[in-house]
Design a protein around this motif. Structure first.
Motif, short mmCIF file in Angstrom:
data_model
loop_
_atom_site.label_atom_id
_atom_site.label_comp_id
_atom_site.label_asym_id
_atom_site.label_seq_id
_atom_site.Cartn_x
_atom_site.Cartn_y
_atom_site.Cartn_z
N GLY A 126 36.48 43.86 32.48
CA GLY A 126 37.40 42.95 33.28
C GLY A 126 37.64 43.30 34.65
N PHE A 128 39.59 43.01 38.57
CA PHE A 128 40.52 42.48 39.44
C PHE A 128 40.20 43.00 40.79
N ILE A 140 40.24 37.45 39.03
CA ILE A 140 40.34 37.82 37.74
C ILE A 140 38.81 37.41 36.98
#
Length: 561
Positions: A126, A128, A140
């Motif tokens: 992930g 960001f 994101i």
């Protein structure tokens, strides 16, 4: 709902988990979902982004807050309040395997390199980052891809309604610039931290010296959590070292990439520019440290040696990069940073440089790219600068660094894709007014004219003056520049600027008929003829990531899909 805004405007961070553990069931237990879900009736992606934009602090209130700025620590504490109201606890964040990166320039590229390396090891990632270029959902990313419009819309409305139900009279303004008081510093237990290159930026918030900025950036260090930094100037490096000692954080200096290349083939980077080598060196250390923690779960050890060379900080491990690491560096993509688009006679060079040091690096990259580009067999070449600068940055200083590129035309416009951007919520910005951004563009034009007059009076168009505090000047093909003061134009939006620059010669960007009056200025009319007849047109777009994002939206329509 300032929390929603501050959450999307922060420093960069990265989380990774083993792919085999990232099941939809596990995500559901945490109140999240990896799959698209039905939307509320009538609530589309653009509706969600428009609502998000209404939560932006408007320009007048932002100026008031800057004047009356209180204790920044209270803003970080308020972040915990908003986190609880959203249905999460700080302890939930402790369960994530986070890599937290700060810095003035290069943190996005560093995270992009790191994420790609970890993905090569079969990990689910992930990512960001802020700001976005074209669509807000780019901030994101899951496994290297922006989350879908459906997923963004689903979670936005879920969060929005939850905060609405628990609304209290509390206002928080947080500008996401990374460091001690940034909203992302709510992260208490990252796996590893990184600091990319430091310089002057956001001085009204972080401080007017690099040392003060280093103190802020070092605020992400955590007790017992290893941290790595690229080589910094002596003053900022000393501040980082002191901050690390106060927090009891083991801080290491990244060895240059050349040290990791010894005994093996040279490393190939997916991002162009010599300055990307320090970002890649930091990324290798961050990935290496993260993988060491995962070693107990089957990832093999890396061969490590430590040279006995005196450094201002303990030197990070010097190791032989694995094939996964090599391929990760090679395959990294990070749009809007040293990016080149070749379109017939036009070549677009896109780089979101917006600080002194990053613009210097951009100039070196651009001039090197010109030197290596194919020369047309016949006909003139034209060089065009498309520039904008925002915030409290010094545009005169940045423009002076760009002079050695010998542009024929300098074009200035605000970071607005169209004059009226109501149809595209992703490009809206309520933190400034239209009058403010247009006046700033006129100031940029005035700075450029003054620099041109100074240059003409001093006779500075000489090879020895072409490189601003960098390597030896590159020998470019002879090119007679126009006087800067007579070759600059201001347009009201990016679309109009691109229409004038491209003159219908870009096979992808086919804009509608130019608005009435676009070519009424004598310079615009004569320049249009030159651009239409040029054998090659080289366009550098720089000064602002938001400007680069607007240009990409028009030149690469697929990014908006």
């Amino acid at each position: 709902m300032p929390w929603a805004r501050s959450h999307l405007r922060a420093a960069l961070s990265l989380a990774a988990v083993p792919a085999r553990g990232a099941t939809p069931e596990g995500a559901a237990r945490r109140g999240l979902s990896a799959w698209p879900a039905p939307q509320e009736p009538g609530m589309e992606y653009q509706d969600a982004v428009r609502m998000l934009n209404t939560l932006q602090t408007n320009a007048s209130y932002l100026e008031q807050v800057k004047r009356e700025r209180g204790d920044p620590q209270t803003q970080l504490e308020a972040m915990e309040v908003y986190l609880v109201r959203s249905g999460l606890q700080v302890e939930d964040l402790d369960q994530l395997n986070i890599i937290h990166v700060t810095g003035t320039k290069g943190k996005g590229s560093t995270c992009a390199f790191t994420e790609r390396i970890l993905r090569n090891y079969g990990l689910k990632t992930g990512f960001f980052s802020s700001p976005h270029l074209v669509q807000v959902r780019e901030r994101i990313r899951i496994d290297g891809l922006p989350i879908s419009p459906e997923l963004f819309t689903k979670h936005f409305w879920r969060l929005y309604h939850r905060l609405e139900k628990t609304k209290v009279d509390l206002a928080v303004v947080e500008v996401g610039i990374g460091g001690a008081y940034d909203c992302t510093n709510i992260i208490r237990k990252p796996v590893v931290c990184g600091v990319s290159s430091l310089g002057l930026d956001h001085v009204s918030l972080l401080g007017d010296t690099v040392e003060k900025i280093a103190w802020q950036k070092g605020g992400i260090f955590k007790h017992g959590v290893p941290a790595f930094t690229v080589l910094q100037p002596e003053g900022p490096l000393a501040v980082l070292r002191d901050r690390a000692q106060q927090i009891s954080c083991p801080l290491y200096l990244c060895p240059p990439l050349e040290a990791l290349e010894e005994g093996g083939p040279p490393l190939t980077l997916g991002l162009e520019g010599e300055h990307q080598r320090s970002n890649a060196a930091l990324a290798l250390q961050l990935a290496h440290c993260w993988l060491q923690r995962r070693d107990q779960q089957g990832i093999g050890k890396l061969r490590v040696s430590r040279p006995s060379v005196p450094w201002p900080l303990p030197l990070a491990p010097v190791f032989q990069p694995t094939s996964h690491m090599r391929h990760g560096l090679r395959d990294t993509e990070w749009p809007g940073r040293t990016q080149v688009l070749r379109r017939g006679p036009l070549t677009w060079y896109l780089d979101g440089a917006h600080t002194t040091s990053s613009v210097q690096a951009c100039v070196r990259w651009f001039r090197q790219a010109l030197r290596c580009s194919e020369r047309p067999s016949c006909g003139p070449e034209v060089r065009v600068l498309l520039f904008n600068s925002t915030g409290d940055r010094d545009p005169a200083a940045l423009l002076k660094l760009l002079q050695p590129c010998q542009f024929d035309y300098a074009v200035f416009c605000p970071n607005l894709t169209e004059v009226a951007s109501t149809g595209n919520a992703d490009q809206q910005n309520f933190t400034v007014t239209l009058d403010q951004v247009l006046l700033r563009c006129l100031e940029h034009q005035q700075h450029w004219s003054c620099l041109g007059e100074e240059q003409a009076s001093r006779g500075l168009w000489s090879p020895s003056s072409l490189e601003p505090r960098g390597p030896a000047p590159l020998q470019l093909v002879p090119h007679r520049p126009h006087p800067c003061g007579t070759s600059s134009l201001v347009f009201s939006c990016i679309s109009h600027a691109l229409q004038w620059i491209s003159q219908g010669r870009d096979p992808v960007f086919q804009a509608p008929s130019p608005p009435r009056g676009l070519l009424t200025h004598p310079m615009a009319s004569s320049g249009a003829s030159i651009l239409r007849e040029a054998a090659a047109v080289h366009v550098l777009v720089t000064g602002s990531l938001h400007l680069v994002g607007g240009v990409l939206k028009l030149l690469e329509p697929s990014l908006s899909q």
